[in-house]
Design an enzyme around this catalytic site. Structure first.
Site, PDB file in Angstrom:
ATOM      1  CD  GLU A  99      32.725   4.299 -28.330  1.00  0.00           C
ATOM      2  OE1 GLU A  99      32.591   3.087 -28.574  1.00  0.00           O
ATOM      3  OE2 GLU A  99      33.511   4.734 -27.457  1.00  0.00           O
ATOM      4  CG  HIS A 141      33.472  -2.088 -28.056  1.00  0.00           C
ATOM      5  ND1 HIS A 141      32.650  -1.674 -29.070  1.00  0.00           N
ATOM      6  CD2 HIS A 141      33.781  -0.972 -27.351  1.00  0.00           C
ATOM      7  CE1 HIS A 141      32.482  -0.358 -28.987  1.00  0.00           C
ATOM      8  NE2 HIS A 141      33.163   0.087 -27.941  1.00  0.00           N
ATOM      9  CD  GLU A 142      35.594  -1.161 -24.107  1.00  0.00           C
ATOM     10  OE1 GLU A 142      36.245  -0.143 -24.397  1.00  0.00           O
ATOM     11  OE2 GLU A 142      34.339  -1.189 -24.103  1.00  0.00           O
ATOM     12  CG  ASN A 191      41.031   3.635 -19.435  1.00  0.00           C
ATOM     13  OD1 ASN A 191      40.462   4.686 -19.664  1.00  0.00           O
ATOM     14  ND2 ASN A 191      40.525   2.716 -18.626  1.00  0.00           N
ATOM     15  N   GLY A 217      29.787  -0.123 -19.603  1.00  0.00           N
ATOM     16  CA  GLY A 217      30.274  -1.502 -19.744  1.00  0.00           C
ATOM     17  C   GLY A 217      31.766  -1.619 -19.511  1.00  0.00           C
ATOM     18  CG  HIS A 232      37.569   1.571 -28.441  1.00  0.00           C
ATOM     19  ND1 HIS A 232      37.102   2.403 -29.424  1.00  0.00           N
ATOM     20  CD2 HIS A 232      36.520   1.372 -27.590  1.00  0.00           C
ATOM     21  CE1 HIS A 232      35.817   2.698 -29.184  1.00  0.00           C
ATOM     22  NE2 HIS A 232      35.443   2.073 -28.082  1.00  0.00           N
ATOM     23  CD  GLU A 239      34.939   7.732 -24.140  1.00  0.00           C
ATOM     24  OE1 GLU A 239      35.400   6.591 -23.917  1.00  0.00           O
ATOM     25  OE2 GLU A 239      34.370   8.039 -25.178  1.00  0.00           O
TER      26      GLU A 239
HETATM   27  N1  ARG Z   1      34.386   4.388 -24.615  1.00  0.00           N
HETATM   28  C1  ARG Z   1      33.668   3.440 -23.800  1.00  0.00           C
HETATM   29  C2  ARG Z   1      33.240   2.335 -24.724  1.00  0.00           C
HETATM   30  O1  ARG Z   1      32.330   2.419 -25.457  1.00  0.00           O
HETATM   31  C3  ARG Z   1      32.492   4.018 -23.109  1.00  0.00           C
HETATM   32  C4  ARG Z   1      32.814   4.959 -22.021  1.00  0.00           C
HETATM   33  C5  ARG Z   1      31.753   5.918 -21.813  1.00  0.00           C
HETATM   34  N2  ARG Z   1      31.785   6.475 -20.507  1.00  0.00           N
HETATM   35  C6  ARG Z   1      30.983   7.439 -20.112  1.00  0.00           C
HETATM   36  N3  ARG Z   1      31.094   7.831 -18.910  1.00  0.00           N
HETATM   37  N4  ARG Z   1      30.100   7.988 -20.866  1.00  0.00           N
HETATM   38  O2  ARG Z   1      33.862   1.383 -24.865  1.00  0.00           O
HETATM   39 ZN    ZN Z   2      33.509   1.972 -27.366  1.00  0.00          ZN
END
Ligand code: ARG
Ligand code: ZN
Length: 891
Positions: A320, A297-298, A265, A261, A301, A121
């Site tokens: 987000e 948080h993860e 995936n 952070g 998702h 990402e």
């Molecule tokens: N989706 C991730 C999170 O907020 C953040 C990853 C963002 N990575 C980046 N290289 N901008 O949990």
């Molecule tokens: Zn996130």
């Protein structure tokens, strides 16, 4: 070359299946991608061309339906490979070679301490193979990994393990299949020598899920808190959102080199070690809370992000903002709700408001960007979460849950927009949320002016609200927002019952003593009836909207709110308002050696109020600690029109000293009452007690009394946990006194000797030194950059040393002494120029303090601007170019 939301078109081809083979070798990785494609029936026109994204790839071959193409049959330019004249069904077999060991951007496939890992990402997958790297292309992935068995015994990817075995030459393989369609940004691969802890979770519908946290063997003793947090998250998401996990295994992998952070995936979350590892001896309370929040948080998702994903990157806040809201509510349920709210609002008002008022201001759903990595911002995350919170406030908990259920149901397996999210909320509630959507498209922080009037003959009390929003770069003329303002009225005996004229009280969203007033116009008046005394208004309870509220409270009103508002957040807020007034008075004084009688009176009133706070036994100790803590320099700066770095620092130091003297005996008793032998617990109570005790120690260390310096040293030496050790060490390092200097040096040496094997602890050692307010810190920071433990490629190290110095040490970063004139700025610019090539994402992020140049005095403005202009002379990455050029653009 900005990308525009207005230019969105649906993909011309869908990727039904994605079969990947990774052959990991020391000098290169060979990636074979077999894509099964089909023309998109939704495509607007009958297109027969396909754009694949690719960056820094060596293309070995590309075959269409098993026929190898010649170079004339496709066009490669910049970051894309275009094929034309395609049939409606086809397969592509693409072989590329990449060099993970040379990848310093930490995007795509790279190595961290010998471990292979990925970060895709937002647009990192294109550094792995040619692919339609956009979130609305969702595909079923199968991943085969081959590698040396000895050095890479663990081979992981998304989904379920379907096959593994031995190969010739000491190699082995594993095949993973993910049954859920997903965009490429959710792809992950890990290969290395990792250990794991394992646990199980049985979902509500009976699925037995294996939970694993993979770390280096030396870190196995620091995984329990993350595992507990994961199980709590899984349970909470079932209870609160009705969301269950959907694969047989859920894995977390900790890596030391990571730009952000963590990353959600599918089935294989990859984390910065700083967001997984925790144990009391090495991790502060803040660290423990961060692990809990990021794990949640993860995990969350998996639904808000993975099962339902984003159509394009303008919709980033769809996943987000919602997920931050979800993790904040989870943390509130795990610990103290009011305290969590205070912490989140403090962050929002300090950093997000600053972003919203600066050159990088953008809407929660931006309309354009140059580099999407620059949009992983406080606005997308934290303000985005506030928008979801406002929807929850407007709908009430039941309708909000119905809306969430409808959203997940309706869009499962799809890539959608923030409009779709709001539409689900509108559909279940029957409410018109059309005006509410302006929050998504208009940047900037709305300002609300409140005035009131009490009519003692009619027994009516009216509140008038005027809203406005300052212009932001792409958005000059703002339409009024739909703003929920949770309000109560305080009488002498507590909250007054509310009877709002011409407005039926909505029983779903308000009880009798708190009501959500909905602002929709530029100016609006609400009249309360049968109000038998002039009340003190408690507006914006719980910070019900991300706005700047202005009301001219009398000092007495603030003291009333502080001592007995039923809303805990507003009690704290009143304490901050009261302190801010005193700080502003102090900043007006010609000299702090003698202050005016009026200021003295204000100080006395504040101290009185704080005295009552300390004595209030009904208050959570964490609340007491927060109410005793003066607004930060960063928050005072955000509120200022022109930031006077030194005046802010001096006023705050001075007032802290006055409080320390006046409340000395209270602080002594807090410190002595605390049971210094108690076992460490990272729960709300334990954290609260330590926070209050260390706040007391902080004040005591400001007294001109060396015994408290010795107490700090003693606490450092005896501490059984990092929170107490760091609190004490921070005081020693920041105290301008020869004894403190000696003890600080001693403690810092001891600290390093003891913890040099623990990178995350060494980071804290860098930070405490980089944050030192005493002079000569820049020289010390430069010296530390040469320390063997410093690694100029590791983002955590860069943040700990350079980030802390430039962001959390205003007096030193902005120092204007003769020899140090603008040295902080020059230092940062040099680092950015160095990082621009090595790791553009980190370079761009580090730029933030320089982008705020317009808020400083003329001298500093010139110096900061000159550094930005110097950076602009370089050959810049898109990331750095976007931030620098927008910062220098005419306001
Ligand atoms: N989706 C991730 C999170 O907020 C953040 C990853 C963002 N990575 C980046 N290289 N901008 O949990
Ligand atoms: Zn996130």
């Amino acid at each position: 070359q900005p990308i525009l939301l207005a230019n969105y078109t649906v993909p011309s081809y869908l990727v039904l299946k994605t079969d990947l083979t990774f052959d990991l070798h020391d000098d290169q990785t060979r990636v074979t991608a077999l894509l099964t494609l089909q023309r998109n029936p939704q495509a607007v026109t009958d297109v027969d061309s396909l754009v694949l994204h690719g960056s820094e790839l060596e293309l070995e071959s590309i075959a269409l339906d098993d026929r190898v193409l010649t170079a004339a049959e496709y066009q490669v330019d910049g970051e894309s490979l275009t094929l034309t004249g395609l049939p409606s069904q086809l397969t592509l077999r693409i072989v590329t070679r990449i060099k993970p060991h040379l990848n310093t951007s930490l995007e795509g496939l790279y190595q961290s301490r010998g471990l292979y890992c990925t970060q895709c990402e937002a647009e990192g997958f294109r550094k792995i193979t040619y692919y339609p790297d956009r979130p609305d292309v969702m595909s079923e992935f199968t991943t085969r990994i081959t590698a040396d068995r000895q050095r890479y015994p663990v081979l992981l990817s998304n989904g379920n393990l379907v096959e593994q075995g031995e190969l010739d030459g000491g190699r082995h393989f594993a095949v993973w299949h993910d049954p859920f369609k997903k965009p490429a940004y959710l792809f992950a691969l890990v290969a290395g020598d990792l250990s794991f802890i394992e646990n199980h979770f049985v979902t509500r519908s009976g699925r037995d899920v294996t939970l694993r946290i993979y770390v280096e063997a030396k870190d196995l003793d620091k995984c329990d808190h993350a595992m507990d947090s994961l199980k709590n998250s899984m349970h909470w998401d079932e209870e609160v959102y009705g969301r269950e996990y959907d694969l047989d295994i859920f894995m977390i992998v900790a890596v030391d080199d990571f730009n952000m952070g963590a990353m959600e995936n599918k089935g294989l979350n990859i984390f910065n070690t700083s967001c997984v590892l925790a144990k009391p001896e090495t991790t502060t309370d803040v660290g423990f809370q961060r692990v809990e929040a990021v794990v949640a948080h993860e995990y969350f998702h998996n639904w808000s992000g993975n099962r339902v994903t984003c159509r394009d990157w303008f919709q980033l806040s769809l996943k987000e903002g919602f997920t931050v809201y979800r993790d904040a509510e989870f943390s509130a349920d795990m610990g103290s709700r009011t305290v969590k709210r205070i912490e989140d609002v403090a962050l929002l008002r300090t950093l997000q408001f600053a972003e919203d008022g600066g050159p990088m201001a953008h809407a929660v759903r931006p309309a354009s960007y140059i580099e999407i990595s620059n949009f992983y911002t406080l606005t997308i995350y934290e303000k985005g979460a506030e928008l979801v919170r406002m929807l929850a406030t407007l709908l009430g908990p039941e309708k909000f849950r119905e809306g969430s259920d409808l959203y997940f149901d309706r869009h499962d397996g799809q890539a959608v927009t923030t409009d779709d999210f709001v539409q689900a909320m509108a559909d279940v509630s029957g409410r018109d949320l059309g005006q509410f959507k302006r929050w998504y498209s208009q940047a900037g922080t709305p300002r609300i002016e409140v005035s009131d009037h009490y009519d003692e003959d009619a027994l009516e009390y009216s509140l008038t609200f005027r809203q406005s929003c300052p212009p932001t770069p792409e958005n000059t003329n703002k339409q009024p927002f739909h703003i929920p303002v949770k309000t109560g009225l305080l009488g002498t005996a507590g909250d007054l019952p509310l009877r709002l004229k011409d407005h039926p009280v909505d029983t779903e969203t308000s009880d009798n003593t708190s009501i959500v007033l909905e602002l929709t116009e530029a100016e609006q008046t609400f009249v309360f009836q049968q109000v038998h005394e002039k009340p003190v208004p408690s507006v914006l309870r719980g910070f019900s909207a991300p706005v700047k509220l202005h009301y001219s409270w009398q000092r007495e009103d603030l003291i009333t709110l502080m001592s007995r508002d039923s809303d805990g957040f507003n009690r704290w807020e009143a304490s901050q308002q009261l302190a801010l007034r005193v700080l502003h008075d102090l900043m007006q004084e010609a000299s702090l050696a003698t202050v005016s009688a009026a200021t003295e009176e204000a100080i006395a009133a504040l101290i009185d109020a704080l005295q009552s706070v300390v004595q209030d036994e009904t208050l959570d100790p964490a609340m007491v600690a927060y109410m005793l803590t003066l607004p930060t320099e960063a928050y005072i700066s955000e509120l200022a029109t022109v930031i006077d770095v030194d005046a802010i620092h001096q006023a705050r130091q001075y007032l802290q000293g006055r409080i320390a003297h006046a409340l000395k005996s209270a602080f002594v008793s807090i410190y002595q009452r605390y049971d210094h032998q108690q076992a460490y617990r990272a729960d709300a109570r334990g954290i609260a007690d330590r926070s209050l005790k260390n706040t007391a120690l902080h004040y005591l260390s400001l007294l001109d009394d060396e015994s408290w310096i010795e107490t700090c040293y003693e606490q450092y030496r005896a501490a059984s946990n990092m929170t107490d050790a760091m609190a004490a060490l921070t005081r020693l390092v920041n105290t301008d006194n020869p004894l403190a200097a000696t003890l600080a040096e001693n403690a810092l040496d001891n600290f390093y000797q003891r913890w040099q094997q623990e990178p995350l602890v060494v980071n804290q050692w860098f930070s405490v030194q980089a944050g030192c307010n005493l002079p000569d810190t820049l020289a010390q920071v430069k010296k530390l950059q040469k320390h063997p433990a410093f690694d100029s490629r590791n983002p955590n190290k860069i943040r700990a040393l350079i980030g802390v110095f430039c962001n959390n040490n205003a007096v030193n970063f902005h120092r204007l002494d003769e020899q140090q004139q603008g040295q902080g700025y020059r230092f940062l610019a040099d680092e950015i120029i160095r990082l621009n090539k090595q790791n553009p994402q980190i370079a761009a992020r580090l730029l933030t303090p320089l982008t705020k140049w317009r808020k400083y005095d003329e001298t500093r403005q010139q110096l900061m601007k000159a550094e930005l202009q110097r950076i602009l002379q370089e050959e810049l990455s898109r990331d750095v170019y976007e931030v620098v050029s927008k910062s220098l653009a005419e306001a």
